[in-house]
Design a protein around this motif. Sequence first.
Motif, PDB file in Angstrom:
ATOM      1  N   ALA A 211      -2.205  33.385  13.431  1.00 24.48           N
ATOM      2  CA  ALA A 211      -1.616  32.398  12.523  1.00 24.48           C
ATOM      3  C   ALA A 211      -2.674  31.426  12.026  1.00 24.48           C
ATOM      4  CB  ALA A 211      -0.487  31.651  13.225  1.00 24.48           C
ATOM      5  N   LEU A 212      -3.539  30.979  12.945  1.00 24.83           N
ATOM      6  CA  LEU A 212      -4.600  30.055  12.525  1.00 24.83           C
ATOM      7  C   LEU A 212      -5.538  30.733  11.538  1.00 24.83           C
ATOM      8  CD1 LEU A 212      -5.443  28.256  15.855  1.00 24.83           C
ATOM      9  CD2 LEU A 212      -4.148  27.408  13.925  1.00 24.83           C
ATOM     10  N   TYR A 213      -5.809  32.022  11.779  1.00 22.10           N
ATOM     11  CA  TYR A 213      -6.663  32.752  10.835  1.00 22.10           C
ATOM     12  C   TYR A 213      -6.010  32.813   9.465  1.00 22.10           C
ATOM     13  CZ  TYR A 213      -8.221  36.877   8.355  1.00 22.10           C
ATOM     14  OH  TYR A 213      -8.629  37.731   7.384  1.00 22.10           O
ATOM     15  N   VAL A 214      -4.701  33.101   9.452  1.00 28.14           N
ATOM     16  CA  VAL A 214      -4.010  33.218   8.163  1.00 28.14           C
ATOM     17  C   VAL A 214      -4.065  31.890   7.419  1.00 28.14           C
ATOM     18  CG1 VAL A 214      -1.739  33.531   7.129  1.00 28.14           C
ATOM     19  CG2 VAL A 214      -2.543  35.133   8.819  1.00 28.14           C
ATOM     20  N   VAL A 215      -3.935  30.778   8.146  1.00 31.71           N
ATOM     21  CA  VAL A 215      -4.001  29.474   7.481  1.00 31.71           C
ATOM     22  C   VAL A 215      -5.420  29.207   6.993  1.00 31.71           C
ATOM     23  CG1 VAL A 215      -3.773  27.007   7.811  1.00 31.71           C
ATOM     24  CG2 VAL A 215      -2.115  28.535   8.822  1.00 31.71           C
ATOM     25  N   ALA A 216      -6.399  29.402   7.881  1.00 27.82           N
ATOM     26  CA  ALA A 216      -7.761  28.981   7.556  1.00 27.82           C
ATOM     27  C   ALA A 216      -8.404  29.893   6.529  1.00 27.82           C
ATOM     28  CB  ALA A 216      -8.608  28.960   8.827  1.00 27.82           C
ATOM     29  N   HIS A 217      -7.977  31.138   6.481  1.00 26.86           N
ATOM     30  CA  HIS A 217      -8.587  32.088   5.554  1.00 26.86           C
ATOM     31  C   HIS A 217      -7.673  32.350   4.365  1.00 26.86           C
ATOM     32  CE1 HIS A 217     -11.353  35.586   4.850  1.00 26.86           C
ATOM     33  NE2 HIS A 217     -12.167  34.691   5.330  1.00 26.86           N
ATOM     34  N   GLY A 218      -6.680  31.493   4.193  1.00 24.28           N
ATOM     35  CA  GLY A 218      -5.663  31.768   3.191  1.00 24.28           C
ATOM     36  C   GLY A 218      -6.152  31.736   1.774  1.00 24.28           C
ATOM     37  N   HIS A 219      -7.270  31.041   1.523  1.00 24.69           N
ATOM     38  CA  HIS A 219      -7.736  31.015   0.144  1.00 24.69           C
ATOM     39  C   HIS A 219      -8.791  32.083  -0.115  1.00 24.69           C
ATOM     40  CE1 HIS A 219     -10.006  28.420   2.623  1.00 24.69           C
ATOM     41  NE2 HIS A 219     -10.856  28.040   1.714  1.00 24.69           N
ATOM     42  N   HIS A 220      -9.071  32.906   0.885  1.00 22.55           N
ATOM     43  CA  HIS A 220      -9.994  34.022   0.651  1.00 22.55           C
ATOM     44  C   HIS A 220      -9.313  35.371   0.769  1.00 22.55           C
ATOM     45  CE1 HIS A 220     -13.834  31.958   0.244  1.00 22.55           C
ATOM     46  NE2 HIS A 220     -13.309  31.051   1.034  1.00 22.55           N
ATOM     47  N   SER A 221      -8.251  35.433   1.522  1.00 26.31           N
ATOM     48  CA  SER A 221      -7.552  36.699   1.726  1.00 26.31           C
ATOM     49  C   SER A 221      -6.063  36.388   1.685  1.00 26.31           C
ATOM     50  CB  SER A 221      -7.956  37.308   3.064  1.00 26.31           C
ATOM     51  OG  SER A 221      -7.622  36.424   4.094  1.00 26.31           O
ATOM     52  N   PRO A 222      -5.207  37.409   1.703  1.00 25.36           N
ATOM     53  CA  PRO A 222      -3.779  37.105   1.684  1.00 25.36           C
ATOM     54  C   PRO A 222      -3.409  36.163   2.820  1.00 25.36           C
ATOM     55  CG  PRO A 222      -4.107  39.426   1.366  1.00 25.36           C
ATOM     56  CD  PRO A 222      -5.447  38.844   1.632  1.00 25.36           C
TER      57      PRO A 222
END
Lengths: 243, 186
Positions: free
Chosen positions: A118-129
Amino acid sequence: MIITGLLLLQAEKDFPDWGDTSSPANSYRLSQHYITQTLHETTVPNMVTAVLADYRGYDTMFETVVIFTAGIAIIGILSVIGTGGNREQFEPKLSEKKPDLIIDTTCRLIIPIIQVFALYVVAHGHHSPGGGFQGGVIFGASFILLALARNLQTAQAWVPENRILNLAGIGIFIYAGFGVAALFLGGNFLDYGVLTKILPGGVEDARSHSMLGVEIGVAFTVTAIMFSIYSSLASNGTMKEGI
Amino acid sequence: MELLEGIADRFNYWIYVILMMIGLFAMISKNNLIKKLIGMSIFQTAIILFYVSISYKEGATIPILYHDQVHGAHHEEASVTETAAHHDAEQVAHEASADVHAEASDHAEHAASSDHDDHAVSHEDHGSLEIDPDLFVNPLPHVLMLTAIVVGVATLGVGLAITQKLYGEFGTLEESEILEQIKSAK
């Protein structure tokens, strides 16, 4: 109702074909601008996040307020305070059973992984889905899984009920804080470009970093409200033992 | 036959209309409040499907730029002020793209590794950043639907809370029985 359906199907004849690149929605210059200029203006490759958090930032901020309001409304509707004495019949019995070994072990293994993801999805949200809403929901789901597998008290040891709304409010304050910071630095509300004065990098990088910031704010709110909705509904408003 | 072809050509609209009508039917004619809420959910899903299907373009991919396009852009700008962690990633990417330039045969492999091998053309314009709008689906409906999903969750949650409260008050979820109880109370 069938008449409505037939009318809608009648209108369908005027709609563009499937996958038509020159349909009005796809050939309008706003969409074209989003696709071609997003990288120049924000250095963010994920156009959806860029449009969500930057171009339509005002919309998204109040979207966050909408779910915050929904969380307050649910707590308000189901709250036990002032509802009289007919609550006893729903008083749930605390389960005395020990947690099942398989379920307990699986949760121990899987919940940290869910949270890191979940943290990855938040932190990388502007580079990947990904992004704040998605990551927030995944993070909230990890607490719901804990509450389902053990009981609500175990989950609330991590997210106490009286802190949930504080957490959600912090999220909105982070989001609005970026807007107000832009205001103080001489720009428009939520105009991240001027934040280059306090953030490293150029104007485009400031936009990119601010997007990450507001996504984190959104994630705070969504996590808190997701778990709040679950625990209110599952425990009939008592926030004690639920399903 | 013509009708069938017409349906097959525009199946996205047909599915959205059918789903929407199922949802509307459930909302109007079902007596159970939970079933009404399920109908509302189906209705929202139909609208989301409609918007997302409009944003589709033939042969286009998701509206996220490829790795190469992004890092082509970064080469042009001064990346000195980037944070240290970002800078390391930049270095790795830089070396990777340098390899690509050195060996043209590596190009295909690199493209395959980034899962976008069907758009090899766009790899050619590394730094020039001419992005063809027809290669990416329309991001705007996706954004709108992202927020619509959030609103859907919020309305569904509030609806469920009200339903639970009604059940606590009346002991039933059937709309007709609740109305009877209200009438008899007067």
